[in-house]
Scaffold this motif. Structure first.
Motif, PDB file in Angstrom:
ATOM      1  N   ILE A  61     -14.726  41.756  -3.557  1.00 20.28           N
ATOM      2  CA  ILE A  61     -15.879  41.546  -2.689  1.00 20.28           C
ATOM      3  C   ILE A  61     -17.148  41.752  -3.497  1.00 20.28           C
ATOM      4  CG2 ILE A  61     -17.099  42.430  -0.655  1.00 20.28           C
ATOM      5  CD1 ILE A  61     -14.381  43.257   0.472  1.00 20.28           C
ATOM      6  N   GLU A  62     -17.122  42.764  -4.395  1.00 18.26           N
ATOM      7  CA  GLU A  62     -18.283  43.068  -5.197  1.00 18.26           C
ATOM      8  C   GLU A  62     -18.323  42.167  -6.434  1.00 18.26           C
ATOM      9  OE1 GLU A  62     -14.894  44.466  -5.333  1.00 18.26           O
ATOM     10  OE2 GLU A  62     -15.945  46.157  -4.422  1.00 18.26           O
ATOM     11  N   ASP A  63     -19.416  42.219  -7.194  1.00 19.85           N
ATOM     12  CA  ASP A  63     -19.541  41.346  -8.364  1.00 19.85           C
ATOM     13  C   ASP A  63     -19.239  42.098  -9.651  1.00 19.85           C
ATOM     14  OD1 ASP A  63     -21.723  42.946  -8.452  1.00 19.85           O
ATOM     15  OD2 ASP A  63     -23.186  41.354  -8.824  1.00 19.85           O
ATOM     16  N   PHE A  64     -18.294  43.066  -9.599  1.00 18.51           N
ATOM     17  CA  PHE A  64     -17.833  43.725 -10.810  1.00 18.51           C
ATOM     18  C   PHE A  64     -16.322  43.825 -10.740  1.00 18.51           C
ATOM     19  CE2 PHE A  64     -18.417  47.151  -7.759  1.00 18.51           C
ATOM     20  CZ  PHE A  64     -17.278  47.893  -7.920  1.00 18.51           C
ATOM     21  N   ASP A  65     -15.699  44.085 -11.881  1.00 15.80           N
ATOM     22  CA  ASP A  65     -14.253  44.214 -11.914  1.00 15.80           C
ATOM     23  C   ASP A  65     -13.896  45.510 -12.627  1.00 15.80           C
ATOM     24  OD1 ASP A  65     -11.705  43.538 -11.365  1.00 15.80           O
ATOM     25  OD2 ASP A  65     -11.538  41.892 -12.795  1.00 15.80           O
ATOM     26  N   ARG A 108     -18.855  39.079 -14.464  1.00 15.59           N
ATOM     27  CA  ARG A 108     -19.603  38.939 -13.206  1.00 15.59           C
ATOM     28  C   ARG A 108     -19.804  37.466 -12.882  1.00 15.59           C
ATOM     29  NH1 ARG A 108     -23.687  41.909 -14.539  1.00 15.59           N
ATOM     30  NH2 ARG A 108     -22.730  43.834 -13.791  1.00 15.59           N
ATOM     31  N   ASN A 109     -20.125  36.684 -13.904  1.00 13.14           N
ATOM     32  CA  ASN A 109     -20.307  35.243 -13.703  1.00 13.14           C
ATOM     33  C   ASN A 109     -18.993  34.580 -13.296  1.00 13.14           C
ATOM     34  OD1 ASN A 109     -23.016  35.385 -14.346  1.00 13.14           O
ATOM     35  ND2 ASN A 109     -22.692  34.947 -16.518  1.00 13.14           N
ATOM     36  N   GLU A 110     -17.875  35.062 -13.902  1.00 15.98           N
ATOM     37  CA  GLU A 110     -16.567  34.516 -13.545  1.00 15.98           C
ATOM     38  C   GLU A 110     -16.237  34.805 -12.082  1.00 15.98           C
ATOM     39  OE1 GLU A 110     -14.273  34.808 -17.889  1.00 15.98           O
ATOM     40  OE2 GLU A 110     -13.851  36.254 -16.301  1.00 15.98           O
ATOM     41  N   ILE A 111     -16.553  36.034 -11.642  1.00 13.50           N
ATOM     42  CA  ILE A 111     -16.275  36.403 -10.250  1.00 13.50           C
ATOM     43  C   ILE A 111     -17.095  35.534  -9.294  1.00 13.50           C
ATOM     44  CG2 ILE A 111     -16.540  38.231  -8.530  1.00 13.50           C
ATOM     45  CD1 ILE A 111     -15.868  40.236 -10.767  1.00 13.50           C
ATOM     46  N   MET A 112     -18.372  35.320  -9.646  1.00 16.27           N
ATOM     47  CA  MET A 112     -19.209  34.470  -8.799  1.00 16.27           C
ATOM     48  C   MET A 112     -18.669  33.044  -8.757  1.00 16.27           C
ATOM     49  SD  MET A 112     -21.151  36.727  -7.723  1.00 16.27           S
ATOM     50  CE  MET A 112     -22.186  35.702  -6.678  1.00 16.27           C
ATOM     51  N   GLU A 113     -18.149  32.570  -9.902  1.00 15.31           N
ATOM     52  CA  GLU A 113     -17.551  31.238  -9.938  1.00 15.31           C
ATOM     53  C   GLU A 113     -16.297  31.201  -9.066  1.00 15.31           C
ATOM     54  OE1 GLU A 113     -15.543  28.045 -13.106  1.00 15.31           O
ATOM     55  OE2 GLU A 113     -16.383  29.939 -13.835  1.00 15.31           O
ATOM     56  N   GLN A 114     -15.457  32.239  -9.177  1.00 16.79           N
ATOM     57  CA  GLN A 114     -14.241  32.300  -8.362  1.00 16.79           C
ATOM     58  C   GLN A 114     -14.568  32.289  -6.876  1.00 16.79           C
ATOM     59  OE1 GLN A 114     -12.637  35.813 -10.407  1.00 16.79           O
ATOM     60  NE2 GLN A 114     -10.776  34.660 -10.818  1.00 16.79           N
ATOM     61  N   LYS A 115     -15.647  32.969  -6.501  1.00 19.15           N
ATOM     62  CA  LYS A 115     -16.031  33.007  -5.088  1.00 19.15           C
ATOM     63  C   LYS A 115     -16.409  31.620  -4.579  1.00 19.15           C
ATOM     64  CE  LYS A 115     -17.456  37.841  -4.775  1.00 19.15           C
ATOM     65  NZ  LYS A 115     -18.523  38.812  -4.497  1.00 19.15           N
ATOM     66  N   ARG A 116     -16.964  30.787  -5.464  1.00 26.95           N
ATOM     67  CA  ARG A 116     -17.314  29.416  -5.047  1.00 26.95           C
ATOM     68  C   ARG A 116     -16.069  28.602  -4.727  1.00 26.95           C
ATOM     69  NH1 ARG A 116     -20.719  29.379  -9.541  1.00 26.95           N
ATOM     70  NH2 ARG A 116     -19.474  27.760 -10.545  1.00 26.95           N
ATOM     71  N   LEU A 172      -8.759  31.669 -13.527  1.00 16.95           N
ATOM     72  CA  LEU A 172      -9.668  30.881 -14.370  1.00 16.95           C
ATOM     73  C   LEU A 172      -9.001  30.411 -15.656  1.00 16.95           C
ATOM     74  CD1 LEU A 172     -13.053  32.792 -13.980  1.00 16.95           C
ATOM     75  CD2 LEU A 172     -12.242  30.762 -12.779  1.00 16.95           C
ATOM     76  N   GLN A 173      -8.046  31.175 -16.174  1.00 19.86           N
ATOM     77  CA  GLN A 173      -7.348  30.751 -17.385  1.00 19.86           C
ATOM     78  C   GLN A 173      -6.529  29.492 -17.111  1.00 19.86           C
ATOM     79  OE1 GLN A 173      -7.837  32.161 -20.432  1.00 19.86           O
ATOM     80  NE2 GLN A 173      -6.668  30.395 -21.151  1.00 19.86           N
ATOM     81  N   ARG A 174      -5.855  29.464 -15.975  1.00 17.49           N
ATOM     82  CA  ARG A 174      -5.077  28.268 -15.620  1.00 17.49           C
ATOM     83  C   ARG A 174      -6.010  27.103 -15.292  1.00 17.49           C
ATOM     84  NH1 ARG A 174       0.358  30.307 -12.395  1.00 17.49           N
ATOM     85  NH2 ARG A 174       0.777  32.071 -13.780  1.00 17.49           N
ATOM     86  N   LEU A 175      -7.160  27.434 -14.752  1.00  9.86           N
ATOM     87  CA  LEU A 175      -8.145  26.391 -14.455  1.00  9.86           C
ATOM     88  C   LEU A 175      -8.603  25.713 -15.747  1.00  9.86           C
ATOM     89  CD1 LEU A 175     -10.033  24.898 -12.528  1.00  9.86           C
ATOM     90  CD2 LEU A 175     -11.627  26.805 -12.713  1.00  9.86           C
TER      91      LEU A 175
END
Length: 578
Positions: free
Chosen positions: A128-132, A349-357, A369-372
């Protein structure tokens, strides 16, 4: 007719400040009600009375519990002893109970927040948040475990981190509670997966440190067992004489403070077990390490003069056995690691935001994202490839099957388009509600927002027309009003619509509307404050945080117990001379 049956009435035998039989409804009465009734008959305040049943003081239940007398085991002919206490003692008892309730509530919040955070960050679900949160070894490298072990380890680590925060605040009882939860979490992990991890031995040392700081001699036996496990675990993780650990640390003595604390505690346990020679041996070794860890002022000044902070410089010198060149090298490497971590955090953080899209899979996982990247490298458009992976639970082969099937490919494109429009509609609705909450007329807001542009542009358009103009417009003819409606300014009571979506029914198109991540309800249910505290505490740490111990208290304890041993030696000498 009374609603309560005769069977629910019980006669209690009360003795003490008031003696006699008291009729109560055990199913409905609570301890506060009973206390109030007995206090009234005793002509005393409720804070001046303790009620004792079956050898235990009856505590007032919390608002959440609302325990009835029957649930506490009180029934017909039960004996209750009412004892007088001073008002101050009564207030103290009440404050203690309130403090206990607050503490239990806080610990429950920690457990719930840690469980939620670790689950979201361990099972591939979209955060939910933008950190991992990622796991690192003693050198700061990422390590990987199975999903089950990862969940258990992350839960244990977060609880351990929370426990250390309580230790820093000198809240050792709370720290013990949280560290015990952490120990339970680690126990769920496959032992083979964590036998070379030093977090569990360090947690054992921290627990015994809490026993020591609480001066609770009752824990002496279990403390000895914990310290034995800790030493065995550290040897597995660090190697004999810390050989493996020092190899990872380029020969530095970063672990020295941790072993000082371990040997001090071993010396304390041995002393209280009557093993004075063993205690002396441990304490002498701990004292030697204490002297090694004292940072000379001139060395500290020299490192600080090179542009490093005092806290960082002192830490580096302690971990480098006071070798200035080694300390400077350590600081340079640590600075590079921090810079790299910042870059990695921004990237993630950018990857998480991309995943949320892209939304989430049917099982609420994020798009891999690796499989993407692999699918895109074949030649497929990125967003289309992401939708294929999302729909097929990140199964690359099934995603490729859909992408190469014309009918399935069209359905994927249709899903993407609908999700985009749905997002746009939600954004439009949110903008409208925000402007309406500022006091603008809903009909004018809808017109301004649907005219296009950002929130600021819509607000500017609304502000260019005065309230007076709006009043004049409202008093104009019905034809003029109808014209306004036709120009996308809906009537005040209408709801905003998007004509482009009118003919797109998600149910008819067989589209899962729940694929865009956590719902508002899920986000609202989070304990954001507690999760934030835990996340901040995790962010403060690094691979060597567990070894970064200020040893001032340890030094005082070493001197204290060496003095006790000296007095034992003096007593023995006196007795032998007689």
């Amino acid at each position: 007719m009374s609603s309560s049956s005769p069977a629910s009435i019980a006669k209690l035998k009360v003795a003490g400040t008031w003696a006699g039989l008291l009729e109560v409804e055990t199913e409905n009465w609570t301890v506060p009600m009973l206390r109030e009734e007995i206090a009234k008959r005793s002509n005393m305040g409720t804070e001046s009375i303790n009620l004792i049943f079956a050898g235990k003081v009856l505590k007032d239940c919390t608002s959440e519990e609302k325990n009835s007398l029957s649930q506490l085991g009180i029934k017909n002919n039960s004996k209750i002893l009412a004892c007088r206490v001073s008002v101050e003692e009564g207030k103290t008892l009440k404050n203690e109970l309130l403090a206990d309730d607050e503490r239990n509530h806080r610990l429950a919040r920690i457990r719930a927040a840690v469980t939620a955070l670790s689950k979201r960050h361990a099972d591939g679900a979209l955060p939910i948040e933008d950190f991992d949160i990622e796991l690192e070894d003693q050198s700061g490298k990422k390590v990987h475990f199975s999903e089950t072990d990862r969940l258990a380890i992350m839960t244990g680590l977060m609880l351990h981190t929370s426990g250390k925060r309580f230790i820093r605040k000198q809240m050792f009882t709370d720290a013990l509670e949280v560290l015990t939860m952490g120990e339970e979490a680690f126990s769920l992990c496959n032992p083979k997966s964590i036998e070379l991890v030093d977090n569990i031995p360090i947690l054992q040392i921290d627990m015994v440190w809490c026993y020591f700081m609480l001066r609770d001699i009752a824990w002496i036996a279990v403390a000895g067992l914990r310290l034995k496990k800790a030493r065995e675990g550290l040897e597995r993780a660090h190697g004999k004489d810390s050989s493996r650990f020092r190899l990872l640390q380029a020969g530095r003595t970063s672990e020295l403070a941790l072993y000082l604390r371990l040997e001090l505690l071993e010396g304390v346990v041995a002393y209280h077990s009557g093993q004075f020679n063993k205690s002396r041996k441990f304490l002498a070794s701990a004292q030697e390490k204490f002297f090694q860890l004292q940072v000379p002022d001139e060395a500290l000044s020299l490192v600080v003069s090179m542009g490093f902070g005092e806290w960082d410089a002192k830490r580096a010198l302690r971990m480098s056995n006071q070798d200035i060149q080694s300390a400077v090298n350590f600081l340079v490497v640590e600075r590079e690691k921090r810079e790299q971590k910042m870059e990695d955090d921004i990237r993630r953080r950018n990857e998480i935001m991309e995943q949320k899209r892209y939304g989430v899979t049917p099982l609420k996982k994020a798009v891999d994202l690796q499989r993407l990247i692999e699918v895109v490298s074949i030649g497929f458009e990125k967003e289309l490839a992401a939708e294929a992976l999302r729909k097929n639970e990140n199964d690359t082969q099934k995603a490729l099957d859909d992408l190469t099937n014309p009918e399935a490919n069209t359905a994927l494109q249709r899903n993407i388009e609908l999700r985009k429009r749905r997002r746009q509609q939600r954004a439009t609705d949110a903008t409208i509600e925000r402007l309406v909450s500022m006091g603008f007329e809903r009909s004018r807001v809808i017109g301004a927002v649907q005219a296009g542009g950002s929130l600021e542009q819509a607000m500017h358009q609304l502000l260019t027309y005065s309230r007076a103009d709006t009043t004049v417009a409202a008093e104009n003819s019905a034809n003029a009003h109808g014209s306004t409606v036709n120009n996308n300014a809906s009537a005040p009571d209408s709801t905003p619509t998007d004509l482009a979506l009118d003919n797109l029914d998600p149910d008819a198109l067989d589209i899962d509307c729940s694929n865009e991540g956590p719902s508002a309800a899920e986000i609202e249910q989070r304990d954001v404050e507690m999760e934030g505290e835990i996340a901040d505490e995790l962010a403060r740490g690094d691979a060597l945080s567990d070894y970064d111990i200020e040893v001032a208290k340890e030094g005082e304890a070493i001197n204290e117990y060496l003095a006790l041993l000296a007095s034992v030696d003096g007593t023995s000498s006196s007795q032998s001379s007689q």
